[in-house]
Design a protein around this motif. Sequence first.
Motif, PDB file in Angstrom:
ATOM      1  N   VAL A   1      -2.490 -46.074  62.577  1.00 29.82           N
ATOM      2  CA  VAL A   1      -1.797 -45.693  63.620  1.00 29.82           C
ATOM      3  C   VAL A   1      -0.452 -44.881  63.450  1.00 29.82           C
ATOM      4  O   VAL A   1      -0.121 -44.166  64.189  1.00 29.82           O
ATOM      5  N   GLY A   2       0.349 -45.439  62.549  1.00 22.39           N
ATOM      6  CA  GLY A   2       1.541 -45.002  62.168  1.00 22.39           C
ATOM      7  C   GLY A   2       1.266 -43.372  61.542  1.00 22.39           C
ATOM      8  O   GLY A   2       2.096 -42.544  61.949  1.00 22.39           O
ATOM      9  N   GLY A   3       0.384 -43.447  60.706  1.00 24.43           N
ATOM     10  CA  GLY A   3      -0.132 -41.852  60.292  1.00 24.43           C
ATOM     11  C   GLY A   3      -0.563 -40.879  61.243  1.00 24.43           C
ATOM     12  O   GLY A   3      -0.138 -39.762  61.098  1.00 24.43           O
ATOM     13  N   ALA A   4      -1.107 -41.453  62.088  1.00 25.95           N
ATOM     14  CA  ALA A   4      -1.617 -40.531  63.348  1.00 25.95           C
ATOM     15  C   ALA A   4      -0.610 -40.069  64.217  1.00 25.95           C
ATOM     16  O   ALA A   4      -0.434 -38.855  64.456  1.00 25.95           O
ATOM     17  N   PHE A   5       0.213 -40.920  64.445  1.00 21.78           N
ATOM     18  CA  PHE A   5       1.414 -40.657  65.106  1.00 21.78           C
ATOM     19  C   PHE A   5       2.332 -39.323  64.633  1.00 21.78           C
ATOM     20  O   PHE A   5       2.737 -38.453  64.897  1.00 21.78           O
ATOM     21  N   GLY A   6       2.434 -39.792  63.145  1.00 19.37           N
ATOM     22  CA  GLY A   6       3.487 -39.024  62.342  1.00 19.37           C
ATOM     23  C   GLY A   6       2.604 -37.497  62.239  1.00 19.37           C
ATOM     24  O   GLY A   6       3.282 -36.528  62.282  1.00 19.37           O
ATOM     25  N   GLY A   7       1.338 -37.756  61.758  1.00 22.43           N
ATOM     26  CA  GLY A   7       0.635 -36.611  61.586  1.00 22.43           C
ATOM     27  C   GLY A   7       0.317 -35.364  62.898  1.00 22.43           C
ATOM     28  O   GLY A   7       0.693 -34.341  62.629  1.00 22.43           O
ATOM     29  N   ARG A   8       0.514 -36.034  63.846  1.00 20.92           N
ATOM     30  CA  ARG A   8       0.107 -35.261  65.278  1.00 20.92           C
ATOM     31  C   ARG A   8       1.680 -34.660  65.303  1.00 20.92           C
ATOM     32  O   ARG A   8       1.769 -33.351  65.806  1.00 20.92           O
ATOM     33  N   ALA A   9       2.750 -35.350  65.247  1.00 19.56           N
ATOM     34  CA  ALA A   9       4.191 -34.804  65.445  1.00 19.56           C
ATOM     35  C   ALA A   9       4.504 -33.801  64.519  1.00 19.56           C
ATOM     36  O   ALA A   9       4.852 -32.709  64.915  1.00 19.56           O
TER      37      ALA A   9
END
Length: 92
Positions: A67-75
């Motif tokens: 979850v954290g990686g997905a939000f960071g990667g998208r940003a």
Amino acid sequence: MPGMIRTTLFALSAAALTMSASAEARHRVKVCRRSSGTAGLIAGGATGAVVGHAVLGGPVGIAAGAVGGAFGGRAIDRRITAHKRCHYEMRG
């Protein structure tokens, strides 16, 4: 008297050129398309899951990392590609 007429004509033609240039500039619009960030979302989620498993371990670490990686990667993906998707259009 002829000098005054010449000066007046010169001033009027300069004003007309200035007005046409400023009217043309008003119709130029910067248009930007935003990236959806899907590639960053997927890559960040996968990387985050691996890192979360290594740091916290178990299914909770995998889920939290994903979850954290997905939000960071998208940003990050949206921020990096934003400036490459802008152009100017003439409208009017």
